[in-house]
Motif scaffolding. Structure first.
Motif, mmCIF file in Angstrom:
data_model
loop_
_atom_site.group_PDB
_atom_site.id
_atom_site.type_symbol
_atom_site.label_atom_id
_atom_site.label_comp_id
_atom_site.label_asym_id
_atom_site.label_seq_id
_atom_site.Cartn_x
_atom_site.Cartn_y
_atom_site.Cartn_z
ATOM 1 N N LEU A 182 0.555 -0.867 0.371
ATOM 2 C CA LEU A 182 -0.279 0.056 -0.072
ATOM 3 C C LEU A 182 1.317 1.384 -0.245
ATOM 4 C CD1 LEU A 182 -2.465 -0.856 2.668
ATOM 5 C CD2 LEU A 182 -2.587 -0.925 0.380
ATOM 6 N N ASN A 183 1.830 1.421 -1.071
ATOM 7 C CA ASN A 183 2.493 2.475 -1.311
ATOM 8 C C ASN A 183 3.887 2.550 -0.049
ATOM 9 O OD1 ASN A 183 3.675 4.320 -2.265
ATOM 10 N ND2 ASN A 183 2.147 5.923 -2.092
ATOM 11 N N GLN A 184 3.817 1.525 0.673
ATOM 12 C CA GLN A 184 5.284 1.166 1.772
ATOM 13 C C GLN A 184 6.743 1.187 1.195
ATOM 14 O OE1 GLN A 184 2.076 -1.797 2.940
ATOM 15 N NE2 GLN A 184 2.488 -1.378 4.927
ATOM 16 N N PRO A 185 7.585 1.871 1.869
ATOM 17 C CA PRO A 185 9.007 0.982 1.091
ATOM 18 C C PRO A 185 8.938 -0.455 1.058
ATOM 19 C CG PRO A 185 8.868 1.985 3.326
ATOM 20 C CD PRO A 185 8.176 2.120 3.032
ATOM 21 N N TRP A 186 9.500 -0.293 -0.118
ATOM 22 C CA TRP A 186 9.671 -2.116 -0.929
ATOM 23 C C TRP A 186 10.628 -2.685 0.621
ATOM 24 C CZ3 TRP A 186 12.741 -3.204 -6.012
ATOM 25 C CH2 TRP A 186 11.624 -4.712 -5.955
ATOM 26 N N GLY A 187 10.866 -2.200 1.258
ATOM 27 C CA GLY A 187 11.453 -3.446 2.147
ATOM 28 C C GLY A 187 10.930 -3.800 2.889
ATOM 29 N N ASP A 188 9.822 -2.835 3.545
ATOM 30 C CA ASP A 188 8.241 -2.854 4.787
ATOM 31 C C ASP A 188 7.160 -4.453 4.028
ATOM 32 O OD1 ASP A 188 9.880 -1.167 5.997
ATOM 33 O OD2 ASP A 188 8.685 -0.112 6.133
ATOM 34 N N SER A 189 7.454 -4.818 3.084
ATOM 35 C CA SER A 189 6.754 -4.964 2.137
ATOM 36 C C SER A 189 6.058 -6.907 2.876
ATOM 37 C CB SER A 189 7.379 -4.948 0.607
ATOM 38 O OG SER A 189 5.924 -6.262 0.281
ATOM 39 N N GLU A 190 5.504 -6.720 3.260
ATOM 40 C CA GLU A 190 4.653 -8.218 4.073
ATOM 41 C C GLU A 190 4.995 -9.110 2.973
ATOM 42 O OE1 GLU A 190 3.028 -8.209 6.919
ATOM 43 O OE2 GLU A 190 3.600 -6.639 8.763
ATOM 44 N N SER A 191 3.808 -8.895 1.463
ATOM 45 C CA SER A 191 3.866 -9.500 0.663
ATOM 46 C C SER A 191 5.183 -9.902 -0.014
ATOM 47 C CB SER A 191 3.016 -8.837 -0.479
ATOM 48 O OG SER A 191 2.993 -8.125 -1.320
ATOM 49 N N CYS A 192 5.638 -9.522 -0.287
ATOM 50 C CA CYS A 192 7.390 -9.370 -1.327
ATOM 51 C C CYS A 192 7.702 -10.522 -1.114
ATOM 52 C CB CYS A 192 8.375 -8.164 -1.204
ATOM 53 S SG CYS A 192 9.279 -9.028 -2.179
ATOM 54 N N THR A 193 8.351 -11.791 -2.011
ATOM 55 C CA THR A 193 8.360 -13.077 -1.862
ATOM 56 C C THR A 193 10.277 -13.532 -1.611
ATOM 57 O OG1 THR A 193 8.528 -13.919 -4.081
ATOM 58 C CG2 THR A 193 6.223 -14.464 -2.068
ATOM 59 N N GLU A 194 10.847 -12.111 -2.391
ATOM 60 C CA GLU A 194 12.126 -11.541 -3.171
ATOM 61 C C GLU A 194 12.522 -12.350 -3.927
ATOM 62 O OE1 GLU A 194 14.254 -11.899 0.605
ATOM 63 O OE2 GLU A 194 13.208 -10.415 1.512
ATOM 64 N N CYS A 195 11.123 -12.953 -4.471
ATOM 65 C CA CYS A 195 11.585 -13.938 -5.874
ATOM 66 C C CYS A 195 12.584 -13.616 -6.952
ATOM 67 C CB CYS A 195 10.344 -14.529 -5.873
ATOM 68 S SG CYS A 195 9.353 -13.161 -7.163
ATOM 69 N N GLY A 196 12.093 -12.439 -7.198
ATOM 70 C CA GLY A 196 13.420 -11.039 -8.733
ATOM 71 C C GLY A 196 12.805 -11.302 -9.828
ATOM 72 N N LYS A 197 11.394 -11.698 -9.534
ATOM 73 C CA LYS A 197 10.848 -11.306 -10.687
ATOM 74 C C LYS A 197 10.424 -10.524 -11.231
ATOM 75 C CE LYS A 197 8.424 -16.322 -10.764
ATOM 76 N NZ LYS A 197 8.595 -16.915 -9.225
ATOM 77 N N CYS A 198 10.655 -9.332 -11.093
ATOM 78 C CA CYS A 198 9.951 -8.509 -11.331
ATOM 79 C C CYS A 198 11.326 -7.942 -11.724
ATOM 80 C CB CYS A 198 9.488 -7.201 -10.037
ATOM 81 S SG CYS A 198 10.202 -6.976 -8.422
#
Ligand code: FMN
Ligand code: SF4
Ligand code: SF4
Ligand code: FES
Ligand code: FES
Lengths: 238, 551
Positions: A182-198
């Motif tokens: 929700l427009n948070q710093p990426w580092g605070d994201s709880e949903s990011c799985t760190e997969c790197g696909k983006c």
């Protein structure tokens, strides 16, 4: 599935029903510039670079989202299309801050490559020089909004290949912005799985692996000193 | 409920009416000038002066002459209706007193004024007459008879045929043939279909749809129900922008009342036909009026357009065939069913049938909402109905179609108002905004205003619109600030062409129209602002192509 015959740049070809103009073009060695298209995710027809002329309609249609039909006559290259494509790329370069010389993607950037191939030797529009920041809060990745062309490839892979739903678009018009959660710093994201696909999907230097950016390389001088000391003074502990 | 029960209800309602009716406009225009207080004061005054037996105060929708508001209409006193203009809350005693012959210095309106006399009211027939919050009033005016007729006497195909015969074209801007659209949805295969009413109305200066929704919500609901029956849908969505709270509240009331009487919901008129309508509130993005963006928004997604085809008629909401029409389009349906497609086709011109509602605003004496037959010369609207420019001014141009339209110069005032004629002049019919400009208007500034609007409202999805409008706005700013050169003007024109032909949706495709039309008719105003090119006459406006430059 039924086969359809159609004419693409004067050449008669056949293809399966349901195929897009872009697929047929690529299968037949016809080069078409694209930016928002990415193999593996659905198309959105947003960048407008793949627009083609189709006989019978005055509208230019995006090859990536237009399905073929029997007897279709497609022109993928004309003075008009080239002019529009080059203008599109020029508009992108003027929109945000694309400074190739100091960009992580210099030399392997889809935007840069397209600019070369479309003969963009200079940009005739005034640069807008907007102020955008760089999000370096994530442990592994960084996002430089200055380089983003809003193709939404990152958003689509995040939702539809990884299924994480971290990336999204916020805002409107030129102030649109790729956000995390929700427009948070990426580092605070709880949903990011760190997969790197983006990062894999991004056509420019907007998304990158940390540690690879220009100026980030550190010369590990201490290591040299350690080796020399070890060799000459038989000193193994630093 | 059966028709007989309904008629009995109406008879009771009509029987309870009083001899004299004070119709108080309670639409947003007059509400902004305390119409609610006026109504309360009138009610108290009727009581105080002992006229309760004979006089009722009725809440009604917009009467159209909003520029003269708040308005009060009086029925039943004389053969002809009486009208009071610019009413203030303190005027209540005098107005009520005048019913008994007392003196009254409140400005009396003229119901024979060309502003009213030249109108032809189909969509707005009930506006300013029925109470939008009482279904009985709508029923008494013949409401829901068309739906009953359709459900009991007409085949599905017959309804589509009647609409096709009427020649009605969509009032949302593009003017697509409504019958053709209904027919396509009716023929699309699918167990689930939807009907959507587009009440997003985001054009600056436009308030036609708001007024219809506020003044006569059942008319739109009935039109939607008829459409749903004709195309085979059982669920409808009414998309209204959040800036229209009064319209939303009245629609909610209307839906509730219609459900109570069995005119919406399950088994309508005790037939097997079911139809539910839900309201969806838009957050006010102009682009959400574009049909594919609107549907994305209804589905709960970010409101951005997608390429068509597929058109909503084949694949709309959640991939199902969807009929989407404008508020005013739906508001025409009951009249066409009641009086026949042939009757409707008799109004207007060869290719533009029926009437069109316009929001007449700008540098003009009489502001407000008008409904006129298609084909009426622009001059009649502007000079006779609108009364021309206010003292001292002269009309220079008329803007139609808002940010997607253009400016028609005064020299073309004899143009008939129909889809083709307006398009030929580089403008469009649009949804009904009509802004009159006088000779003090700077046309380059006008073009810049609309470009800024498009730039800010661009959804940002496609490159030509998102950044092309930003560059065009920048060039216009340069020119208006006397920093632009002939080369900038050439760039502007080139961008107009490019953005029009490469943008994804109608917003971008039509964003250059105000610039193009002012350039066509008022080019000298642009040129007068240009500066000599510091780089000399070297014309560098053209683009080199890849062939010329080998990387
Ligand atoms: C940027 C944009 C905004 C639009 N806004 C509206 C609107 O506010 N109301 C509307 O009815 N149609 C609007 N339209 C047109 C719709 O896309 C669609 O054509 C219309 O709702 C169809 O209904 P009709 O056939 O009854 O006109 C808009 C189109 C575009 C491109
Ligand atoms: S971050 Fe990269 S992939 Fe994502 S929208 Fe921007 S340019 Fe496209
Ligand atoms: S034309 Fe403008 S509003 Fe329409 S999709 Fe493109 S950016 Fe969005
Ligand atoms: S690749 Fe087709 S529009 Fe971008
Ligand atoms: S709002 Fe009252 S007359 Fe239009």
């Amino acid at each position: 599935m039924a086969a359809k015959t159609l004419i693409i740049d004067g050449k008669e070809v056949s293809a399966e029903e349901g195929a897009t103009v872009l697929q047929v073009a690529r299968d037949n060695g016809v080069k078409l510039p694209t930016l928002c298209h990415l193999e593996g995710v659905y198309d959105v027809g947003a960048c407008r670079l793949c627009l083609v002329e189709i006989a019978g309609t005055t509208k230019l249609l995006p090859a990536c989202t237009t399905k073929i039909s029997e007897g279709m006559r497609i022109t993928t290259d004309s003075d008009r299309l080239r002019k529009y494509r080059r203008m599109t790329i020029e508009l992108l370069f003027a929109e945000r801050n694309h400074v190739c010389a100091v960009c992580v993607s210099n030399g392997h950037c889809e935007l840069q490559t397209l600019a070369y191939s479309l003969g963009m030797d200079h940009v005739r529009y005034d640069y807008i020089f907007p102020k955008w920041n760089v999000d370096l809060t994530h442990r592994m990745f960084g996002m430089d909004h200055n380089r983003c062309i809003l193709c939404t490839r990152c958003v689509r892979v995040c939702w539809h290949i990884e299924g994480a739903g971290t990336k999204n678009v916020a805002g409107r018009g030129a102030t649109s912005k790729i956000i995390s959660d929700l427009n948070q710093p990426w580092g605070d994201s709880e949903s990011c799985t760190e997969c790197g696909k983006c990062v894999m999907a991004c056509p420019t230097g907007a998304l990158f692996n940390k540690g690879t950016t220009t100026g980030e390389m550190e010369h590990d001088r201490d290591k040299l000193e350690f080796i020399v000391n070890a060799r000459e003074k038989q000193q193994w502990l630093p | 409920m059966q028709l007989d029960d309904l008629n009995a209800l109406v008879a009771k309602h009509v029987g309870a009416r009083k001899k004299i009716v004070l119709r108080t406009c309670m639409s947003a225009g007059c509400m902004s000038s305390q119409a609610d207080v006026i109504k309360k004061n009138l009610e108290a005054e009727v009581k105080a002066q002992g006229l309760e037996a004979d006089v009722e105060v009725r809440r009604v929708g917009c009467m159209g002459f909003c520029g003269q508001g708040p308005l009060i209409g009086v029925d039943g006193l004389s053969a002809k209706e009486k009208l009071f203009e610019f009413v203030k809350p303190t005027d209540a005693p005098a107005i009520v007193g005048s019913l008994k012959g007392g003196a009254c210095d409140v400005q009396a309106g003229n119901p024979d004024h060309p502003f009213f006399a030249k109108q032809m009211r189909i969509v707005r027939a009930n506006g300013g007459i029925v109470d939008p919050e009482r279904i009985e009033d709508y029923l008494a005016a013949g409401g829901y008879q068309a739906l009953h007729q359709v459900l009991t006497e007409m085949q599905l195909a017959g309804v589509v045929e009647e609409i096709t015969k009427s020649g009605l074209r969509g009032r949302g801007g593009a003017g697509f043939l409504t019958g053709l659209k209904w027919g396509t949805v009716a023929k699309s295969a699918g167990a689930k279909k939807y009907v959507v009413c587009n009440g997003d109305e985001g054009d600056p200066g436009a308030f036609m749809d708001r007024s219809v929704l506020e003044s006569d919500p059942h008319l739109v609901l009935e039109g939607m129900a008829i459409a749903a029956y004709a195309v085979g849908a059982d669920q409808g969505f009414l998309y209204v922008r959040a800036e229209y709270p009064l319209a939303i509240a009245r629609l909610q009331t209307a839906i509730k009342q219609a459900k109570q009487l069995g005119l919406l919901g399950g088994g309508i008129f005790e037939s097997p036909f079911n139809f539910n309508v839900d309201i969806r509130i838009g957050a006010g993005a102009f682009v959400c009026g574009e049909e594919t963006a609107l549907m994305a928004s209804v589905e709960g997604k970010r409101g951005t357009p997608r390429p068509r085809p597929p058109f909503p008629a084949e694949s709309g909401l959640w991939g199902c065939p969807t009929l989407i029409n404008n508020v005013e389009t739906f508001a025409n349906i009951t009249a066409i069913i009641n009086r026949g497609g042939a009757w409707y086709a008799g109004i207007g011109t060869e290719k533009s049938k029926g009437t069109k509602v316009f929001a007449l605003t700008g540098k003009i004496r009489n502001n407000g909402l008008i409904e006129v037959p298609m084909g009426i010369p622009l001059r009649q609207i502007v000079e006779e109905m609108g009364g021309g420019a206010p003292a001292g001014g002269q009309i220079k141009s008329v803007q139609t179609g808002g940010p997607s339209g253009g400016c028609i110069p005064a020299a073309y005032l004899d143009t008939p108002v129909d889809y083709e004629s307006l398009t030929k002049l580089g403008s469009i019919m649009g949804s009904g905004g009509m802004v009159v400009m006088d000779d003090a208007t700077n046309m380059v500034e006008i073009a810049k205003f609309y470009m800024e609007f498009c730039m800010e409202e661009s959804c940002g999805k496609c490159i030509p619109c998102r950044t092309g409008t930003a560059q065009m706005f920048h060039l216009l700013e340069k020119i208006t600030q006397r920093r632009g050169t002939a080369r900038d003007l050439a760039k502007l024109e080139e961008l107009c062409d490019m953005v029009r032909h490469t943008s994804l949706c109608g917003l971008g495709q039509t964003a250059p129209n105000p610039v193009a039309s002012t350039l066509k008719f008022f080019r000298a105003e642009y040129e007068a602002l240009l500066q000599p090119d510091p780089h000399g006459p070297r014309a560098n406006g053209s683009v080199k192509t890849a062939e010329a430059v080998t990387p």
